[in-house]
Structures are given as C-alpha cells and as structure tokens.
Design a protein around this motif. Structure first.
Motif, PDB file in Angstrom:
ATOM      1  N   LYS A  78       0.822  -1.208   0.000  1.00  0.00           N
ATOM      2  CA  LYS A  78       0.000   0.000   0.000  1.00  0.00           C
ATOM      3  C   LYS A  78       0.857   1.260   0.000  1.00  0.00           C
ATOM      4  CE  LYS A  78      -3.538   0.026   2.740  1.00  0.00           C
ATOM      5  NZ  LYS A  78      -4.391   0.132   3.958  1.00  0.00           N
ATOM      6  N   TRP A  79       1.918   1.272   0.767  1.00  0.00           N
ATOM      7  CA  TRP A  79       2.776   2.457   0.836  1.00  0.00           C
ATOM      8  C   TRP A  79       3.416   2.733  -0.519  1.00  0.00           C
ATOM      9  CZ3 TRP A  79       7.753   3.928  -0.014  1.00  0.00           C
ATOM     10  CH2 TRP A  79       8.160   5.133   0.550  1.00  0.00           C
ATOM     11  N   GLU A  80       3.894   1.698  -1.194  1.00  0.00           N
ATOM     12  CA  GLU A  80       4.531   1.875  -2.494  1.00  0.00           C
ATOM     13  C   GLU A  80       3.541   2.360  -3.546  1.00  0.00           C
ATOM     14  OE1 GLU A  80       7.939  -1.627  -2.067  1.00  0.00           O
ATOM     15  OE2 GLU A  80       6.086  -2.007  -3.162  1.00  0.00           O
TER      16      GLU A  80
ATOM     17  N   ARG B 263      -6.557  -1.120  -4.001  1.00  0.00           N
ATOM     18  CA  ARG B 263      -5.539  -1.197  -2.949  1.00  0.00           C
ATOM     19  C   ARG B 263      -5.953  -0.468  -1.674  1.00  0.00           C
ATOM     20  NH1 ARG B 263      -1.047  -3.553  -4.614  1.00  0.00           N
ATOM     21  NH2 ARG B 263      -1.126  -4.072  -2.395  1.00  0.00           N
ATOM     22  N   ARG B 264      -7.129   0.139  -1.691  1.00  0.00           N
ATOM     23  CA  ARG B 264      -7.647   0.820  -0.499  1.00  0.00           C
ATOM     24  C   ARG B 264      -6.597   1.772   0.078  1.00  0.00           C
ATOM     25  NH1 ARG B 264     -10.777  -4.127   2.709  1.00  0.00           N
ATOM     26  NH2 ARG B 264     -12.153  -4.698   0.982  1.00  0.00           N
ATOM     27  N   LEU B 265      -6.123   2.651  -0.788  1.00  0.00           N
ATOM     28  CA  LEU B 265      -5.022   3.528  -0.393  1.00  0.00           C
ATOM     29  C   LEU B 265      -5.402   4.481   0.733  1.00  0.00           C
ATOM     30  CD1 LEU B 265      -3.430   4.424  -3.842  1.00  0.00           C
ATOM     31  CD2 LEU B 265      -2.886   2.565  -2.296  1.00  0.00           C
ATOM     32  N   SER B 266      -6.661   4.904   0.760  1.00  0.00           N
ATOM     33  CA  SER B 266      -7.055   5.876   1.785  1.00  0.00           C
ATOM     34  C   SER B 266      -7.406   5.222   3.106  1.00  0.00           C
ATOM     35  CB  SER B 266      -8.262   6.689   1.295  1.00  0.00           C
ATOM     36  OG  SER B 266      -7.892   7.468   0.186  1.00  0.00           O
TER      37      SER B 266
ATOM     38  N   LYS C 187       3.047  10.574   1.632  1.00  0.00           N
ATOM     39  CA  LYS C 187       1.902   9.699   1.488  1.00  0.00           C
ATOM     40  C   LYS C 187       0.724  10.523   0.988  1.00  0.00           C
ATOM     41  CE  LYS C 187       1.747   8.298   5.678  1.00  0.00           C
ATOM     42  NZ  LYS C 187       1.292   7.562   6.897  1.00  0.00           N
ATOM     43  N   GLY C 188      -0.211   9.873   0.345  1.00  0.00           N
ATOM     44  CA  GLY C 188      -1.383  10.567  -0.173  1.00  0.00           C
ATOM     45  C   GLY C 188      -2.674   9.970   0.362  1.00  0.00           C
TER      46      GLY C 188
END
Length: 595
Positions: A82-84, A181-184, A247-248
């Motif tokens: 997720k971080w990448e 990827r459920r980034l948030s 990070k976003g």
C-alpha cells in the motif's frame, strides 16, 4: 539501488526538479521493492526525455502516450504494498501535471491541444495577453469530465511573459487502482463521513502555470461523472489527493459539492490538485418536531375526515354531485393518511423488528399509497372542474340544485386515472416502489415524477379553473337578482373559491419548494399545512356550510330532547311508591282523564 539522475533544465521547470528531490529514491527508499524502483525510474526517464534538452521540440501526444503505457504495463499496481502504490500514485499525478503544462508552454502556436489514450485524456489551453473580461472563464474537457477556471487564474500563474497555461487530465484506470488497494484506508478521519466512503468517479487533475500549488482567488469548478448511479441514501463528497509525509490520501478541505444528481457531481474548489468524488452513506435522522407535528396533525385530520364522511353520508338535505365529490376525496385522503401513520410504512432501522416487511409487501404498500394520493388529486381535479362548470352555468345561486356534471364520468376517472398511472409506473420501473427508510417511491432514476408529474399537472389545471371561476364570479354576481347579489353572498362565494384552491393542491406545492436555504422553513410549512388538510376540509365543507350547520343544530336539539325525556322518565319511575299499587292507580287514571 534506485538512483535519481540529475536533470539539467531551465528555471521554468524548477517544479520538476523539486518533485524529483521530494521523491528521491536515494538512501531511505533503497530497500523498497524492485517494482517500485522500476516505476520511479521509468517516470524519471519520461521527465528526462521531456526536459533533458531545452532545445528539444516537445510533443504532448508523445508525453501522454508514454505515461499511458506506464500506467498499463507496470507490475507495481498488483505486486506493491500500500505504501509503495500510494507513493507511486503521488509521483504519477504530479509528474503528469508538470509535463503536460511544460509541453503546452513549449508550443505557443497551439492554443488548445487534446490527446486521448487508453489510460488518460488531456486537454491544455494557452492564454495570451490580458483577460478581456473579469468574468471570462475557460472550460476544459477530458473524457466526460470538465474543468471551469477563470481567465485571471491562468494569467496570474503565468511563467512566461504574457503566456499562461492550464491543463486538465482525466485518468481512466487510476480510480480502480486506488480503490483496489484501499489507499485511503487508515488515513481517513475515524467516525467521519469519509471513513465508510468509496470512490465513484474518475480521478482528474487540474493545473495552471508550472504546476506549483496556488490558492485561487476565484474557485475552479469540476464536473465529474459517476461510475455508478448515486443512490438516494448516499452523499456525494468532493475530495482532493492530499500529500503529507510522502503519502497521499483523500481530503475534502477546500472543496464543496455545489450540485449533484444520480449521474454527475459538480465540485467547487479553492485550489488546484487531483480530485475525485466519494460516495458516503448518509445517516438520515428524522426531525423530532416534524414527526410530532405530523402525527398530531394527521390524527386530528383523521378525526375531522371521519366526521366529514359521516356528515356527507347522513345529511340527506345536502346530497348532490358536489357532496359526492367531497365524499370520495375524503375517503381516499382518510385511507391514505391512515396507512401513512401505520408503522408498516417504515423500513430498515426505523421500523420495529416485527413490522419490517419483505420487499414485495413494502412495494405493494408503496403502490397503494401512490394510488390513494393520486386518487385524492383526481377527485380534486373533478371538484375544480365541477365548481367551474357550476359557476359558468350560474343563473340562480342554489347549491342543492341538480348539476350538469355527469356522474357516469366521475368514478371511472376518479379511480381509473390513478390506477392507470400506477400500472404504467410499476411496469416501467417495478423496483421503484421502495426506499431504504420508507415504503414509498424511490428517488432514483427520476421515479418520483410518476407522482410529482400528475400532481403538478393537476395543480396547474386547478389553478386555471379557479382563476376562471373567480373571473366569472366577478362578472356574473352583479347581474344576478338582488337577493343573491348581496355583499354576504359575494364574500361567501369568493372565500369558498379561494379556500377550494388552497385545499385542492396549493398546499402540496410547498413540497416542491424544499430546496436551498429555505428548505427547513418549507418543510415545516409543508408538514403543518398538509397534515391539517383534513381539518381544513371539515372547516370549509361542514362548519362553514349553512345547511350542514342547521343539520348539526337539529341533531344536537334532538339529542338534548331525547336525553331530557330519558331523564324525566327515570325520575318519574323513581318517584312511584312500591307499597300500595291499588291506591296509586286511581289517581293516575283520573289525572290522565282530566288532562
């Protein structure tokens, strides 16, 4: 090892070099996966080929195609953590913005450029000179999304003398990558609206000048198309991709949804960045004062409607076509209000667990409510038509006289027209008879207009009828005989026409005005007036009707007389002695004979 080569470029591309420094892979990122290093190096390779030689002829098509290929071919989206993936998305968004603006500025002869690929679409716009008007705006379009930005916003961020650039980018696949990827997740405020939201639009980017973040003196508007139709229990939220500590995550700061429907949302933002629309579930809480007003008002209306129905059925002296119309209207309104007050019209969390109904049963109840309320309006229309025809043919004012109104047309239209509307509505959209909170018409796909459409049409027709009625009354009353053309009858006829107009639809029009800042006031007015509609009908057609009042007086007098006779009989029986029956009979008989 991931290494960032140096980029020699002119001062106008300082933003690119700053981005490379902020997202450098040297040192702290060297232990990351090879897929991330490959993506970052590919992005830098595109930037180097774009800005490495200041004399190179730049092409927006070439830059867009290479970024599109990078979006399609990289294995980072599937294999990275997720971080990448979040860092890669941030790098990509900023790099595309800066590269498109730079290529637009390198081609001043091309005022507008459009490029569409499999993964993204880009439109750029150059502005030369001063804005001709302060209110001049530009619209940029990519895919089905648009950006509206003021001219002075573009010229104010110009990096070259007299030349400003604006770029609008729409990504076809980036929203699915972010959602997958459920980034948030984990970065959104706990307990807020964003916590349970999901992405429901393409990701778009807007940039001016050299792409540096700026605060806009005039907001920019973005119109984004929904990936899936917005549900009535969802709220559209405008968000931008906020970068913090490399990070976003999505943030609603500075963005407001100014308009939304089932397919599009328009966002107004005071800065430029990358934007999207999130759908968050709404927690609808019913207003306690409105609920109390509804139950108290409808209970009073049910009592008044019941008394009105009894009056029309028992008073023979007032039976005519007009009272028949009033009776049918009261019956339909009584049944509709009674069904509306029952708990079975609630669904979901608002209904008691034992009364929550299956979808089919709830749809039947919603269809029945739809039919009954439409039947009320059908009889309202017939009342308006009957009043108009009565006044038009007015020779002598006599409300008990036979009317020319045809009874054989009343019942087929009064009950057949709403049945036809409900049948067509159910055939077109059978899933429209249910909401998440009530057994009523769904707001999706404009299904509510199967009720609002006929209602608005009937209201307009009734307004026309009553306007003509008032006009005829004004012209005809002076020509009637002296007994009729008195001030009292003039006021009575005028008042009844206006009251009829108010009862037969104007109250419902308040429901259409529940928008904007006055929505709360209109909601209270709509609830108060409509919940007391039965009381208004009882007041106008019973209490203010001379013949009905006379019937009430006669009933009350007969009731008092019968009560007095009953009490007198009881007193007489209690006064008779029980010891000597023979001695009593003689005087009683004599007394009766002498009388």
């Amino acid at each position: 090892m991931c290494e960032v080569p140096s980029i020699n470029s002119s001062a106008e591309f300082e933003g690119i070099k700053e981005t490379c420094r902020n997202f450098s892979l040297q040192g702290k990122w060297s232990s990351r996966s090879s897929s991330f290093c490959s993506f970052f190096n590919s992005t830098l390779d595109i930037l180097m080929s774009t800005f490495g030689d200041g004399n190179t002829e730049l092409s927006l098509e070439n830059v867009t195609l290479r970024f599109s290929a990078l979006l399609n071919s990289t294995s980072l989206w599937d294999g990275g953590d997720k971080w990448e993936v979040g860092s890669a998305v941030t790098v990509l968004l900023q790099s595309v913005e800066l590269a498109t603006l730079a290529t637009a500025l390198r081609s001043p002869e091309r005022t507008t450029q459009n490029v569409t690929t499999e993964s993204l679409a880009v439109q750029t716009r150059l502005v030369t000179g001063n804005c001709s008007r302060d209110s001049e705006v530009f619209m940029l379009r990519a895919h089905e999304e648009t950006m509206v930005v003021h001219c002075d916003t573009v010229t104010g961020a110009a990096t070259q003398a007299g030349l400003g650039a604006a770029a609008f980018i729409s990504y076809s696949t980036l929203d699915s990558i972010i959602s997958a990827r459920r980034l948030s997740e984990g970065n959104l405020p706990a307990g807020g609206k964003l916590e349970k939201s999901h992405l429901n639009s393409r990701v778009v980017s807007g940039a001016v000048g050299d792409g540096r973040p700026i605060h806009l003196s005039r907001p920019a508007n973005f119109t984004l198309r929904h990936r899936q139709a917005k549900k009535e229990e969802e709220e559209a939220l405008c968000v931008y991709w906020k970068v913090e500590a490399e990070k976003g995550s999505w943030s609603p700061d500075g963005c407001t949804a100014v308009h939304t429907n089932s397919t599009h949302t328009t966002c107004s933002c005071d800065h430029l960045s990358s934007f999207a629309v999130l759908m968050a579930p709404t927690t609808v809480t019913e207003s306690y004062p409105l609920t109390i007003i509804t139950y108290v008002g409808l209970t009073l209306s049910l009592l008044c409607l019941f008394l009105t129905i009894l009056t029309f059925l028992l008073c023979r002296s007032i039976r005519n076509v007009s009272t028949s119309l009033h009776l049918q209207l009261c019956l339909c309104l009584f049944l509709a209000d009674l069904l509306f007050l029952t708990p079975v019209t609630r669904t979901g969390s608002q209904c008691p667990w034992a009364l929550c109904l299956p979808h089919v049963v709830c749809a039947v109840i919603a269809g029945l409510l739809h039919y009954l309320f439409l039947a009320c309006f059908s009889w309202m229309l017939l009342e308006g038509l009957h009043l108009f025809l009565t006044v038009r043919n007015l020779k002598v004012v006599n409300y008990t006289s036979a009317s020319r109104f045809k009874r054989r047309f009343m019942y087929p239209f009064g009950y057949g027209f709403p049945a036809l509307v409900v049948a067509i509505s159910a055939a077109v959209n059978p899933d429209g008879y249910r909401t998440s909170k009530h057994c009523w018409l769904s707001l999706e796909r404009g299904f509510r207009w199967s009720f609002l459409g006929p209602v608005c049409a009937i209201i307009l027709i009734n307004i026309t009828f009553f306007a003509l009625t008032l006009w005829i009354l004004r012209n005809r009353l002076s020509s009637l005989n002296a007994d009729v053309s008195t001030l009292r009858d003039h006021r009575l006829l005028t008042f009844k026409a206006i009251a009829q107009l108010f009862i037969l639809g104007c109250t419902w029009s308040l429901g259409l005005l529940q928008v904007g800042p006055a929505a709360t006031v209109m909601a209270y007015l709509f609830t108060i007036v409509n919940s007391l509609q039965g009381a208004f009908i009882f007041l106008v057609h019973c209490l203010l009707n001379r013949q009905v009042r006379e019937e009430y007086r006669r009933w009350i007098k007969e009731f008092r007389t019968s009560s007095t006779k009953s009490q007198t009989s009881d007193l007489s029986m209690s006064a008779v002695p029980t010891t000597s029956t023979k001695t009593v009979r003689g005087p009683l008989l004599c007394s009766s004979t002498s009388l």
